[in-house]
Design an enzyme around this catalytic site. Sequence first.
Site, short mmCIF file in Angstrom:
data_model
loop_
_atom_site.label_atom_id
_atom_site.label_comp_id
_atom_site.label_asym_id
_atom_site.label_seq_id
_atom_site.Cartn_x
_atom_site.Cartn_y
_atom_site.Cartn_z
CB SER A 1 -0.89 0.03 1.24
OG SER A 1 -1.72 -1.10 1.28
N1 SAH Z 1 -0.45 -4.48 4.16
C1 SAH Z 1 0.06 -5.11 2.97
C2 SAH Z 1 -1.01 -5.08 1.90
C3 SAH Z 1 -0.84 -6.15 0.93
S1 SAH Z 1 -2.17 -6.26 -0.25
C4 SAH Z 1 1.30 -4.38 2.51
O1 SAH Z 1 1.35 -3.16 2.69
O2 SAH Z 1 2.19 -5.00 1.94
C5 SAH Z 1 -3.36 -7.21 0.63
C6 SAH Z 1 -2.93 -8.58 1.08
O3 SAH Z 1 -4.07 -9.23 1.60
C7 SAH Z 1 -2.37 -9.49 -0.01
O4 SAH Z 1 -1.12 -9.95 0.34
C8 SAH Z 1 -3.40 -10.61 -0.11
O5 SAH Z 1 -2.83 -11.87 -0.44
C9 SAH Z 1 -3.96 -10.61 1.30
N2 SAH Z 1 -5.27 -11.24 1.45
C10 SAH Z 1 -6.36 -11.13 0.64
N3 SAH Z 1 -7.38 -11.86 1.12
C11 SAH Z 1 -6.93 -12.44 2.28
C12 SAH Z 1 -7.51 -13.32 3.23
N4 SAH Z 1 -8.78 -13.76 3.14
N5 SAH Z 1 -6.76 -13.71 4.28
C13 SAH Z 1 -5.48 -13.29 4.43
N6 SAH Z 1 -4.88 -12.46 3.56
C14 SAH Z 1 -5.60 -12.04 2.48
#
Ligand code: SAH
Length: 221
Positions: free
Chosen positions: A70
């Site tokens: 993000s």
């Molecule tokens: N806070 C992270 C955001 C990554 S994007 C950063 O700044 O790097 C969102 C993430 O949520 C992804 O890695 C995706 O695989 C994860 N995600 C999506 N659905 C999910 C679920 N049901 N359980 C766990 N993780 C999930």
Amino acid sequence: MRSPDLLGVGMTSQRTRDRMVDRLARQGIRDRRVLEVMAAEPRHLFLDEALAHRAYEDTSLPIGHGQTLSQPWIVARMTELVLEETPGRVLEVGTGSGYQTLILARLVTELWSVERINALHRRAGERLRRLAARNARLRLADGGHGWSEAAPFEVILLTACAGALPEPLLAQLADGGVMIAPVAQSDGTQWLTRVRREGGSFDIQRLEPVRFVPLLEGVIR
Ligand code: SAH
């Protein structure tokens, strides 16, 4: 003393981090604790080497598997919202790169974070161990089910966009606790939403428009 690659050089240097934080303050981030931690922590280590020089730009960046780190502003804003509470126990759904996890770990007592893609989960774990974020516990799982053994949580933070608020997560909120989550509306827009539990009822507040990858089901090993 931190090793040279933790500190960074050129586009990953302390000066670049300071500029990012000045920009965040101008964009309305007020909480000094958030700004201080983001000025100190090496965001560039949460990206592939080829992208590290862009780590402090005001943008989200790819981390593989169709997912994104993000943008700094949203990490700062969500952390600020977490710190408005009394965050004893915090659950993050969507570890991703682990950057938001690190920032939270520096500011709350106990942190649990769940990721559904094994490759991301493992890499985030390596980074957080290296940075000695010992109060962060990671798990490979579908975060839509929460982390029942560690519940209840004062704050649950989703870093992926839900179509509807997952029931198991609402059930794992402490009384008075909040869920902070991007939620998709029927017109396709996403809103950062704060849901506060008061006994058996939930007070829902729409905060601001955002753009996140979707919350998906199941685990990818
Ligand atoms: N806070 C992270 C955001 C990554 S994007 C950063 O700044 O790097 C969102 C993430 O949520 C992804 O890695 C995706 O695989 C994860 N995600 C999506 N659905 C999910 C679920 N049901 N359980 C766990 N993780 C999930």
